[in-house]
Design a protein around this motif. Sequence first.
Motif, PDB file in Angstrom:
ATOM      1  N   TYR A 104       0.901  -1.297   0.089  1.00 46.02           N
ATOM      2  CA  TYR A 104      -0.008   0.122   0.180  1.00 46.02           C
ATOM      3  C   TYR A 104       0.766   1.180   0.055  1.00 46.02           C
ATOM      4  CZ  TYR A 104       0.951  -0.630   4.957  1.00 46.02           C
ATOM      5  OH  TYR A 104       1.562  -0.758   6.030  1.00 46.02           O
ATOM      6  N   GLY A 105       1.965   0.995  -0.172  1.00 45.48           N
ATOM      7  CA  GLY A 105       2.916   2.225  -0.021  1.00 45.48           C
ATOM      8  C   GLY A 105       2.872   2.973  -1.633  1.00 45.48           C
ATOM      9  N   HIS A 106       3.524   4.091  -1.700  1.00 44.87           N
ATOM     10  CA  HIS A 106       3.179   4.822  -3.026  1.00 44.87           C
ATOM     11  C   HIS A 106       4.038   4.046  -4.299  1.00 44.87           C
ATOM     12  CE1 HIS A 106       3.051   8.507  -5.546  1.00 44.87           C
ATOM     13  NE2 HIS A 106       4.225   8.150  -6.132  1.00 44.87           N
TER      14      HIS A 106
ATOM     15  N   PRO B   7       9.741  14.223  -3.477  1.00 47.62           N
ATOM     16  CA  PRO B   7      10.310  12.799  -2.636  1.00 47.62           C
ATOM     17  C   PRO B   7       8.752  12.337  -2.055  1.00 47.62           C
ATOM     18  CG  PRO B   7      10.841  14.436  -1.485  1.00 47.62           C
ATOM     19  CD  PRO B   7      10.232  15.166  -2.753  1.00 47.62           C
ATOM     20  N   THR B   8       8.641  11.046  -1.975  1.00 45.54           N
ATOM     21  CA  THR B   8       7.434  10.305  -1.064  1.00 45.54           C
ATOM     22  C   THR B   8       8.147  10.362   0.595  1.00 45.54           C
ATOM     23  OG1 THR B   8       8.539   8.247  -1.304  1.00 45.54           O
ATOM     24  CG2 THR B   8       6.869   8.822  -2.886  1.00 45.54           C
ATOM     25  N   PRO B   9       7.325  10.105   1.667  1.00 49.40           N
ATOM     26  CA  PRO B   9       7.753   9.969   2.902  1.00 49.40           C
ATOM     27  C   PRO B   9       8.675   8.860   2.806  1.00 49.40           C
ATOM     28  CG  PRO B   9       5.340  10.190   2.841  1.00 49.40           C
ATOM     29  CD  PRO B   9       5.945  10.137   1.351  1.00 49.40           C
TER      30      PRO B   9
ATOM     31  N   THR C  87       9.094  20.419   0.223  1.00 50.83           N
ATOM     32  CA  THR C  87       8.705  19.909  -0.936  1.00 50.83           C
ATOM     33  C   THR C  87       7.646  18.893  -1.040  1.00 50.83           C
ATOM     34  OG1 THR C  87      11.053  20.191  -1.769  1.00 50.83           O
ATOM     35  CG2 THR C  87       9.615  18.555  -3.299  1.00 50.83           C
ATOM     36  N   PRO C  88       6.480  19.187  -1.880  1.00 50.33           N
ATOM     37  CA  PRO C  88       5.438  18.161  -1.710  1.00 50.33           C
ATOM     38  C   PRO C  88       5.817  16.898  -2.077  1.00 50.33           C
ATOM     39  CG  PRO C  88       5.119  19.608  -3.481  1.00 50.33           C
ATOM     40  CD  PRO C  88       6.278  20.161  -2.810  1.00 50.33           C
ATOM     41  N   ALA C  89       4.971  15.556  -1.864  1.00 50.51           N
ATOM     42  CA  ALA C  89       4.956  14.556  -2.257  1.00 50.51           C
ATOM     43  C   ALA C  89       4.415  14.444  -3.626  1.00 50.51           C
ATOM     44  CB  ALA C  89       4.137  13.478  -1.243  1.00 50.51           C
ATOM     45  N   PRO C  90       4.785  13.433  -4.494  1.00 54.01           N
ATOM     46  CA  PRO C  90       4.206  13.413  -6.019  1.00 54.01           C
ATOM     47  C   PRO C  90       2.858  13.382  -5.895  1.00 54.01           C
ATOM     48  CG  PRO C  90       5.522  11.328  -5.311  1.00 54.01           C
ATOM     49  CD  PRO C  90       5.609  12.298  -4.057  1.00 54.01           C
ATOM     50  N   ALA C  91       2.272  14.092  -6.743  1.00 51.48           N
ATOM     51  CA  ALA C  91       0.988  14.247  -7.095  1.00 51.48           C
ATOM     52  C   ALA C  91       0.545  13.679  -8.419  1.00 51.48           C
ATOM     53  CB  ALA C  91       0.334  15.794  -7.028  1.00 51.48           C
TER      54      ALA C  91
ATOM     55  N   TYR D  41       9.011   7.139  -9.636  1.00 51.55           N
ATOM     56  CA  TYR D  41       8.427   6.111  -8.726  1.00 51.55           C
ATOM     57  C   TYR D  41       7.652   5.071  -9.588  1.00 51.55           C
ATOM     58  CZ  TYR D  41       9.971   9.142  -4.943  1.00 51.55           C
ATOM     59  OH  TYR D  41      10.574   9.697  -4.049  1.00 51.55           O
ATOM     60  N   ALA D  42       6.918   5.501 -10.445  1.00 48.50           N
ATOM     61  CA  ALA D  42       5.943   4.778 -11.368  1.00 48.50           C
ATOM     62  C   ALA D  42       6.900   3.915 -12.160  1.00 48.50           C
ATOM     63  CB  ALA D  42       5.105   5.647 -12.153  1.00 48.50           C
ATOM     64  N   VAL D  43       7.996   4.268 -12.645  1.00 44.46           N
ATOM     65  CA  VAL D  43       8.835   3.753 -13.478  1.00 44.46           C
ATOM     66  C   VAL D  43       9.624   2.382 -12.994  1.00 44.46           C
ATOM     67  CG1 VAL D  43      10.960   4.776 -13.549  1.00 44.46           C
ATOM     68  CG2 VAL D  43      10.002   4.079 -15.647  1.00 44.46           C
TER      69      VAL D  43
END
Length: 348
Positions: free
Chosen positions: A13-15, A166-168, A254-258, A293-295
Motif C-alpha cells: 500500500y506504499g506509493h 519525494p515520498t515519505p 517539497t510536496p510528495a508526488p501528485a 516512482y511509477a517507472v
Amino acid sequence: MGSGQTVTVFGAYGHTGRFVVAQLRETGFVPVLSGRDADKLRALAASDPGLEVRPASIDDPASLDRALDGVDAVINCAGPFAMTAAPVIEAALRAGLPYVDVAAEIEANLDTFTHFADRAHAAGVVIVPAMAFYGGLGDLLATAAMGDWTAADEADIAYGLSSWHPTPGTRTAGAVSGERRGGRRVRYTDGRLEYHDDKPTLLKWPFPEPMGTREVIGEFTMADVVTIPSHLSIREVRTHMTTEAARDLSAPDTPAPAPADENGRSDQTFLVDAVVRSGGTERHAVASGRDIYAVSAPLAVEAVHRILTGRTRTIGVASAGEAFDAPDFLRALSPHISFELRPQQPVS
Ligand SMILES: NC(=O)c1ccc[n+]([C@@H]2O[C@H](COP(=O)([O-])OP(=O)(O)OC[C@H]3O[C@@H](n4cnc5c(N)ncnc54)[C@H](OP(=O)(O)O)[C@@H]3O)[C@@H](O)[C@H]2O)c1
C-alpha cells in the motif's frame, strides 16, 4: 506475461507498492498484498476486489512465511530496507523463492550482497536488490553501454530530473542512510566506497537534446555505486543529479508526488545519461521517461518475469545488469522507458 503466477508485494500500500501491484495486474500476474498494516491492506484490496491480503511483520518470521506461502516470487517495496530487506530475504530463502526489492539505500544494498550472496547461491535462489529507478536502471544502462568491453576506466551516471517530489519513504530512507554514515558523504573511487566530508561540486553536464547542458551536483551518490561495481570492472563510478532535483529533495516543504495522469503518474520527467570510458573512447546509453516512482514498477515486474521464465544469467545475489541481458531488458520496457545506445565517440 504473468499467466496467473502469484507475486507477494511486501509494502503493497506504499506509493511505489501501489504502482507495482497495478503493473503486476496489468501484465497478467496475481499480486498478493502484504505489509504490516492490515487495515491499509484491506483498504487497498477494497479498491481492487479479488486480491488476497496477507498482513505480515518483519518482527514475526511466521507471518512472513504465511505471506510467501505458495507464491512464485516476492517484491519488497517497504523501506527503509535497512530494516526490511534481511527479514524478507530470510523468508524468501526459507521458501526458496526469488526476491526483488526497490532499495535505493547504498548501505542496505551492500548488506544484501555481503550477507546473502553465499546462501542465495547455495540455495539456487535469485535475489535482485535495487531493481528500480536508482540502482537498477543506471546499472542496466552502464552494462548496455559497455557492449563488448570487459572493463572500463570510469562510469558516470547523470540524472536529469525535471524536479524531485519525494515520498515519505524516500525521506525516511535518506535519513536512515544519512545516520548510518554519520552525516558524511560517500563516493566510489579507486575500486571502493569512500566516506568523506568534501563539499559538493557543481558541474555542467551535456545531456542529449532536448534537455541540453544543465547544472548538476557532482558525486551526488546513488545506489548505482553498489550495483555497477558488483559485476563490472570499473574503478571509478560516479552519479550526478540536476541541481533543481537535489534542492527539491533537501527542502523540507517539497510536496510528495501528485498524480497527473490516469495511471497515477506525476508530471515529473527524467533523462538518465550513462557513460563509460575506456582509453580515449566513451560510450553512452540514455533513457528517458516519466515519474521515477511509477517507472520502478515495470523495472521490478520485468525482473520477476525474467526470473520466472529462466531468463537470468546467474543465481544468488545479482544486480540488474548482471542478472539480465541489459539491452534486451531495456528495450522490453518500452513504452515506459525510451532507451538509446549512442555511437561510440572520442572522450569529450
Ligand atoms: N530505487 C529506487 O529508485 C526507488 C524507487 C521507489 C521507491 N524506492 C524506495 O522504496 C521505499 C518505499 O518508497 P515509497 O515511495 O513507496 O514510500 P511510501 O509511500 O512512504 O511507502 C513506504 C512503505 O514502506 C512501509 N514500511 C516502512 N517501514 C516498514 C516496516 N518496518 N515494516 C513494514 N513496512 C514498512 C510503509 O508502511 P506503513 O505505512 O505501515 O508505514 C509503506 O507501505 C523507500 O525506501 C524508497 O526509497 C526506491
